[in-house]
Write a protein that holds these residues in place. Structure first.
Motif, short mmCIF file in Angstrom:
data_model
loop_
_atom_site.label_atom_id
_atom_site.label_comp_id
_atom_site.label_asym_id
_atom_site.label_seq_id
_atom_site.Cartn_x
_atom_site.Cartn_y
_atom_site.Cartn_z
N GLN A 150 0.85 -1.18 0.00
CA GLN A 150 0.00 0.00 0.00
C GLN A 150 0.89 1.23 0.00
O GLN A 150 1.59 1.48 0.98
CB GLN A 150 -0.87 0.00 1.25
CG GLN A 150 -2.19 -0.70 1.06
CD GLN A 150 -3.04 -0.53 2.29
OE1 GLN A 150 -2.66 -0.99 3.36
NE2 GLN A 150 -4.16 0.12 2.15
N ILE A 151 0.87 1.95 -1.08
CA ILE A 151 1.63 3.20 -1.13
C ILE A 151 0.63 4.32 -0.90
O ILE A 151 -0.24 4.57 -1.73
CB ILE A 151 2.37 3.35 -2.46
CG1 ILE A 151 3.33 2.17 -2.65
CG2 ILE A 151 3.12 4.68 -2.50
CD1 ILE A 151 4.16 2.21 -3.92
N GLU A 180 15.92 9.54 -0.92
CA GLU A 180 16.56 9.51 0.39
C GLU A 180 16.16 8.27 1.17
O GLU A 180 15.18 7.61 0.84
CB GLU A 180 16.15 10.75 1.20
CG GLU A 180 16.76 12.04 0.71
CD GLU A 180 16.28 13.24 1.53
OE1 GLU A 180 15.67 13.03 2.61
OE2 GLU A 180 16.51 14.37 1.08
N SER A 181 16.91 8.01 2.22
CA SER A 181 16.62 6.87 3.08
C SER A 181 15.21 6.98 3.68
O SER A 181 14.81 8.05 4.14
CB SER A 181 17.67 6.82 4.19
OG SER A 181 17.31 5.82 5.09
N THR A 183 12.29 6.75 2.12
CA THR A 183 11.24 7.36 1.31
C THR A 183 10.28 6.33 0.71
O THR A 183 9.22 6.68 0.21
CB THR A 183 11.84 8.18 0.14
OG1 THR A 183 12.88 7.42 -0.47
CG2 THR A 183 12.41 9.50 0.64
N GLU A 186 12.05 0.51 -1.36
CA GLU A 186 11.78 -0.94 -1.36
C GLU A 186 10.29 -1.20 -1.60
O GLU A 186 9.90 -2.16 -2.26
CB GLU A 186 12.23 -1.55 -0.04
CG GLU A 186 12.00 -3.04 0.01
CD GLU A 186 13.06 -3.79 0.77
OE1 GLU A 186 13.82 -3.15 1.53
OE2 GLU A 186 13.13 -5.02 0.61
N PHE A 336 -0.56 4.63 9.46
CA PHE A 336 0.28 3.93 10.44
C PHE A 336 -0.47 3.73 11.77
O PHE A 336 -0.28 2.73 12.44
CB PHE A 336 1.60 4.66 10.65
CG PHE A 336 2.48 4.65 9.42
CD1 PHE A 336 2.69 3.47 8.72
CD2 PHE A 336 3.09 5.81 8.95
CE1 PHE A 336 3.49 3.43 7.58
CE2 PHE A 336 3.88 5.79 7.82
CZ PHE A 336 4.09 4.61 7.13
#
Ligand SMILES: Nc1ncnc2c1ncn2[C@@H]1O[C@H](COP(=O)(O)OP(=O)(O)OP(=O)(O)O)[C@@H](O)[C@H]1O
Ligand SMILES: [Mg+2]
Length: 464
Positions: A150-151, A180-181, A183, A186, A336
């Motif tokens: 789910q983006i 960036e880390s 974001t 993956e 979240f």
């Protein structure tokens, strides 16, 4: 009571008895129970029916011509393991009962039986089938959910990126995901796989920064038995293992240059040579690579091969930093919150306006991952239905306070400078000469500044 019983009874029952009257009787009873019923007088025909359609429960007589109940039981367990078999017989002996149970029968009923007993045991067998089916469905649901991506975004730029990803997903072209880390690189890789025609193939992720050169080579390309000392068996590399699917190469810029050459070869030739092997193996992989570094810079510096860069970067998906799309913040927080509230079985449903405002002012150098951690932590420590200011990490609460006055208003540059100089002076024990050195200004400037600051209560001494 009777109505409720009827309503609950669903399922398909097959009755097998070579005695016509007995068969008719049982069929009648089971139909009245509400089941969908089929019947036959022959074991062979029963097996054919079982292979042809899914029965939940089979009620079979033991003593029959040709294929008897025990043989049918065995054949049924093999052909349709989810079907429960209940054995009925007039010649009940302990041995046959034990054997039937051993072969996986659900139960063993001796003739003459009470109808009530048959009804009850059939009901129990049905329940077992139903539970097993439900369990499996739940497990599949969980698995589907875990593999599901789910983006979450409402940002226009991100939506365009998602559209692009969706569009190119079914093609086999290699994709380079940058950003960036934290974001979501993956996440996008997984999304590409799920949206591709390779979705039922493997998805394998390798972190190129986590291995030494030798280990990474071994992981990716595998080796033949005896390829090196200690290679007592052969090993399939991840390149081969990912064939038919997607290989996600994370932190691609960390790949040693020697390996880059090998990788380039695999991409060009579509085949892998295991270490120690003489014959290459065909592979069919889609490569998604990711980096949080500026890979073009690495190419310029010569630490990343340009030819490989071109091969990987057929399509570039650059994910913007979270600070570039703060309109996504409430949406992500909500996402979240739901995720962690469900996981922790807590009734946390919202974030207080103050806490949200605090987050909106935060920098998020760790991007979405940092936000996710904050929400997870907040959900864990709150005692109410909301994440409040007090549930945010300390560093977040402190950030920015340096630039605020006691009433919360933001300081002017002069106020900030004054505050800073006072702090330095205090640190050096009030010695203006040392303070000026630390501040890297001359003593006269320092004295002048102090004089203006302290206009009314001038305590500064002019430098000698
Ligand atoms: N748009 C999004 N919607 C929902 N979850 C997201 C989103 N972006 C990132 N995440 C979540 O944030 C976390 C970090 O994402 P991910 O691991 O994909 O980042 P990354 O870019 O690969 O980070 P790194 O460079 O550190 O490896 C994951 O738990 C991911 O599920
Ligand atoms: Mg990552």
């Amino acid at each position: 009571m009777e109505l409720r019983d009827k309503m609950q009874k669903h399922g398909k029952v097959l009755i097998v008895d070579d005695e016509e009257v007995a068969l008719k009787n049982l069929k009648h009873v089971m139909s009245k129970e509400g089941y969908e019923v089929a019947g036959t007088q022959s074991g062979e025909e029963a097996l054919a029916l079982i292979k042809d359609q899914p029965f939940d429960v089979v009620l079979t007589d033991l003593q029959m011509e040709k294929m008897d109940g025990m043989q049918l039981l065995k054949a049924c367990r093999a052909a349709s393991p989810d079907t429960e078999v209940i054995m009925i017989t007039g010649y009940a002996t302990a041995e046959t009962a034990v054997e039937a149970m051993k072969e996986g029968a659900f139960y063993y009923i001796a003739k003459p039986f009470r109808l009530e007993e048959v009804r009850k045991i059939t009901g129990e067998a049905m329940e077992k089938v139903r539970l097993r089916r439900e369990n499996r469905q739940l497990r599949e649901q969980v698995e589907r959910y875990q593999g599901k991506v789910q983006i979450i975004t409402q940002d226009a730029g991100m939506r365009r990126l998602l559209d692009l990803a969706k569009q190119i997903a079914p093609t086999d072209c290699n994709v380079l995901v940058t950003g960036e880390s934290g974001t979501g690189k993956e996440l996008f890789a997984r999304y590409l796989h799920n949206q591709s025609n390779r979705v039922n193939g493997p998805y394998i992720a390798v972190n190129c920064g986590a291995f030494s050169m030798e280990l990474l080579s071994n992981e990716l390309f595998g080796h033949e038995k005896g390829a090196f000392t200690g290679a007592t068996t052969s090993k399939t590399g991840l390149m081969e293992a990912a064939s038919g699917g997607t290989l996600f190469l994370d932190e691609i810029t960390e790949m040693p240059t020697e390996m880059q050459v090998k990788l380039l070869r695999v991409i060009q030739e579509k085949e892998v040579l295991r270490l120690g092997a003489t014959k290459p193996v065909k592979v069919d992989v889609r490569i998604v690579a990711a980096t949080n570094r500026d890979i073009t810079e690495e190419v310029k510096r010569g630490s990343f091969r340009q030819d490989l860069y071109f091969r990987l970067n057929v399509v570039n998906l650059h994910i913007p930093a979270l600070s570039q799309r703060m309109d996504d913040l409430p949406l992500l927080i909500n996402h979240f919150l739901q995720k962690y509230a469900a996981q922790m079985k807590k009734n946390v449903t919202e974030i207080s306006p103050e806490a949200l405002a605090k987050l909106m002012n935060h920098e998020f150098t760790g991007n979405v991952r940092e936000l996710e951690n904050i929400v997870e932590r907040g959900t864990a420590i709150t005692n109410s239905h909301a994440i409040e200011l007090a549930h945010l990490p300390d560093n977040l609460l402190e950030s920015g306070t340096r630039f605020r006055k006691k009433d919360g208003a933001i300081m002017t540059l002069e106020e900030q400078e004054k505050e800073y100089i006072r702090w330095v002076l205090n640190e050096v024990g009030g010695n203006q000469t040392v303070a000026a050195q630390v501040l890297d200004i001359n003593r006269v400037s320092l004295w002048r500044k102090l004089k203006t600051y302290n206009a009314g209560e001038n305590q500064a001494e002019p430098p000698a």
